[in-house]
Design an enzyme around this catalytic site. Structure first.
Site, PDB file in Angstrom:
ATOM      1  N   THR B  40      34.833  11.978  94.551  1.00 45.26           N
ATOM      2  CA  THR B  40      34.286  13.508  94.899  1.00 45.26           C
ATOM      3  C   THR B  40      35.673  14.329  95.149  1.00 45.26           C
ATOM      4  O   THR B  40      36.737  13.845  95.436  1.00 45.26           O
ATOM      5  CB  THR B  40      33.488  13.303  95.995  1.00 45.26           C
ATOM      6  OG1 THR B  40      34.365  12.579  97.200  1.00 45.26           O
ATOM      7  CG2 THR B  40      32.083  12.489  95.891  1.00 45.26           C
ATOM      8  N   SER B  63      38.301   6.898 101.747  1.00 46.63           N
ATOM      9  CA  SER B  63      38.464   7.974 100.935  1.00 46.63           C
ATOM     10  C   SER B  63      37.363   8.927 101.092  1.00 46.63           C
ATOM     11  O   SER B  63      36.429   8.805 102.072  1.00 46.63           O
ATOM     12  CB  SER B  63      37.954   7.422  99.363  1.00 46.63           C
ATOM     13  OG  SER B  63      39.145   6.500  98.858  1.00 46.63           O
ATOM     14  N   HIS B  64      37.430  10.106 100.574  1.00 49.10           N
ATOM     15  CA  HIS B  64      36.744  11.298 100.651  1.00 49.10           C
ATOM     16  C   HIS B  64      35.215  11.044 100.692  1.00 49.10           C
ATOM     17  O   HIS B  64      34.429  11.321 101.481  1.00 49.10           O
ATOM     18  CB  HIS B  64      37.225  12.396  99.655  1.00 49.10           C
ATOM     19  CG  HIS B  64      36.371  13.617  99.794  1.00 49.10           C
ATOM     20  ND1 HIS B  64      35.283  13.839  98.877  1.00 49.10           N
ATOM     21  CD2 HIS B  64      36.551  14.750 100.647  1.00 49.10           C
ATOM     22  CE1 HIS B  64      34.998  15.181  99.230  1.00 49.10           C
ATOM     23  NE2 HIS B  64      35.550  15.666 100.183  1.00 49.10           N
ATOM     24  N   PRO B  65      34.803  10.338  99.663  1.00 54.23           N
ATOM     25  CA  PRO B  65      33.240  10.038  99.644  1.00 54.23           C
ATOM     26  C   PRO B  65      32.957   9.152 100.728  1.00 54.23           C
ATOM     27  O   PRO B  65      31.798   9.568 101.207  1.00 54.23           O
ATOM     28  CB  PRO B  65      33.203   9.695  98.201  1.00 54.23           C
ATOM     29  CG  PRO B  65      34.247   9.057  97.821  1.00 54.23           C
ATOM     30  CD  PRO B  65      35.230   9.771  98.376  1.00 54.23           C
TER      31      PRO B  65
END
Lengths: 371, 111
Positions: B40, B63-65
């Protein structure tokens, strides 16, 4: 007292192992190939010497300033930890002496010791800067939560996270957000209750982005959450990890926007949408920059860490001409981590790289064509 | 089970897959879809707010997601390696954000 020896300039730093262990734990959980739009590890070597020289000047000018006051100027404890990490990497690449490595380590360590009430490197999964009295005051603002409120606050938080990436790029968003806690509030609410504070600040960095931030609806947001039966930890880089049901487990909350408590949650939905929209607009702008301007923007984002500290000590926060010249017309280093096929070997290398007690000269990959 | 990845945000959900490869795919994303993408990025903020779950090819626990899905309280599985190739738009899947398992499921199963 713990950490006292660092004030005496002694080489041995009592918390150095905590720093290394905690950073390793945080970095080990990351997929380091996904940092964007400019990978901080790939650009580090280009301006390593210039970046470190600048910070050594800052450290020299900060010598007689109050450490806690300076720490707060660097936005968050996580921003300080990350700055320490990247500086030590740059210092080794720049072949700085052991003395300079320890000077850097001692300075940032002293800031964290002055500010954090415990666990300065989040080694035990905590980020604690608030006293019991401050927490007691926050508790008086709380309202009863429910799953719908939890989801709406979650969307607001998610929008703010996205905005932080758009404003500051990856590995810098700790300038903009921080998670505090967990604070034990079981004495007030019963067994299994903890409080966390999600803080988003510097959401309108006019000195960094000028008029581009005009449409961002607020500067600072704080979400106070009391959870039941949810385990919360965070790593040294402020990555929050919840284990448990955060929707049904959110029992109380408070929302503070620009210093005012929000009574009507209808405002939240508007803010979430508006902030999300601005984050997309700013991300598109950031990623549409050409390569040379991307590198310049990255340097400005990194240096923005120091905007208020530089104001305090009377120097310019912006990247120096030397730094800008160092990255101009140069390609990024080949993906810093890609040469390691074995995860353990990568972590072993990283551990040595970030330890200020060890002087090593890492070999760099051949520079690759970029974009 | 058709895929296994790293479960990074708990919860079990079933829904219709929507593969997102670029911003041109965004307009067809509906509320309750399962967002499937390589990783993402901030342009997907609106999609993530509507998604019932998120599946990514790469990524880690921070991580981002992973961060965003935990804030939203929706299940997320990362590091599947090839979810964007193995799954197709319109597939009905059941995902477990704790175990990291993804299996085929009919929409009315367990209803």
């Amino acid at each position: 007292m713990e950490g006292q020896d660092i004030y005496l300039g002694v080489r041995k730093m009592s918390l150095i192992d905590d720093y290394v262990d905690s950073m390793m734990s945080g970095l080990g959980s990351m997929d380091l190939t996904t940092l964007e739009p400019i990978d901080c590890f790939d650009i580090c070597p280009l301006y390593a010497k210039e970046g470190v020289d600048r910070v050594l000047r800052i450290i020299k000018k900060s010598k007689f300033h109050n450490k806690k006051k300076l720490a707060k100027k660097l936005f968050t404890p996580s921003a300080i930890r990350i700055e320490l990490l990247l500086l030590l990497i740059k210092a080794k690449i720049a072949k700085k002496s052991q003395e300079d490595l320890m000077k850097i380590a001692n300075f940032y360590n002293s800031l964290l010791i002055a500010w954090c009430l415990e666990d300065p490197y989040a080694k035990n999964g905590k980020n604690i800067i608030h006293t019991k009295q401050e927490i007691s005051k926050f508790l008086t603002h709380l309202k009863i939560a429910n799953p719908d409120i939890a989801r709406r606050l979650g969307k607001l938080t998610a929008a703010c996270y996205h905005l932080s990436y758009s404003l500051y790029s990856d590995i810098n968003p700790q300038i903009c957000y921080e998670n505090f806690g967990p604070y034990d509030v079981s004495d007030v609410f019963g067994k299994g209750h903890i409080m966390t504070i999600k803080q988003f600040h510097e959401l309108k960095p006019r000195r960094l982005l000028g008029d581009k931030v005009n449409d961002i609806p607020c500067k600072k947001i704080r979400v106070y959450c009391v959870y039941k039966d949810v385990n919360f930890t965070l790593d040294a880089l402020s990555h929050a990890i919840y284990d448990g049901d955060t929707i049904n487990g959110l029992k109380y909350y408070a929302l503070d926007i620009d210093g005012a408590l929000v009574k009507n949650l209808n405002k939240v939905d508007f803010l979430s949408e508006k902030i999300a929209g601005e984050s997309v607009k700013l991300w598109d702008e950031l990623t549409s920059l050409d390569f040379e301007n991307s590198k310049i923007r990255y340097l400005f984002q990194r240096c923005y860490n120091y905007v208020y500290l530089c104001d305090e000590i009377g120097i310019d926060w912006k990247p120096s001409n030397d730094m800008l010249k160092a990255v101009k017309n140069r390609n990024l280093v080949n993906n810093f981590w890609s040469k390691f096929k074995d995860q353990q070997k990568k972590l072993d290398f990283l551990r040595v790289l970030i330890d200020p007690r060890i002087e090593i000269l890492p070999k760099l990959n051949k520079q690759k064509q970029q974009k | 089970m058709i895929l296994k990845g790293l479960g990074v945000s708990q919860g079990i959900v079933k829904g219709k897959v929507k593969i997102i490869k670029s911003t041109s795919d965004h307009s067809n994303f509906e509320e309750g879809d399962i967002l499937v993408t390589r990783i993402t990025d901030p342009t997907m903020v609106m999609l993530m707010n509507k998604a019932a779950g998120i599946i990514c090819d790469i990524g880690g626990v921070t991580s981002h997601p992973s961060i965003i899905s935990r804030e939203l309280g929706i299940p997320c599985v990362v590091a599947t390696k090839n979810a964007t190739q193995k799954l197709k738009d319109g597939d009905i899947v059941k995902m477990n954000g704790r175990s990291g398992h993804i299996s085929r499921g009919e929409k009315n199963e367990f209803d």
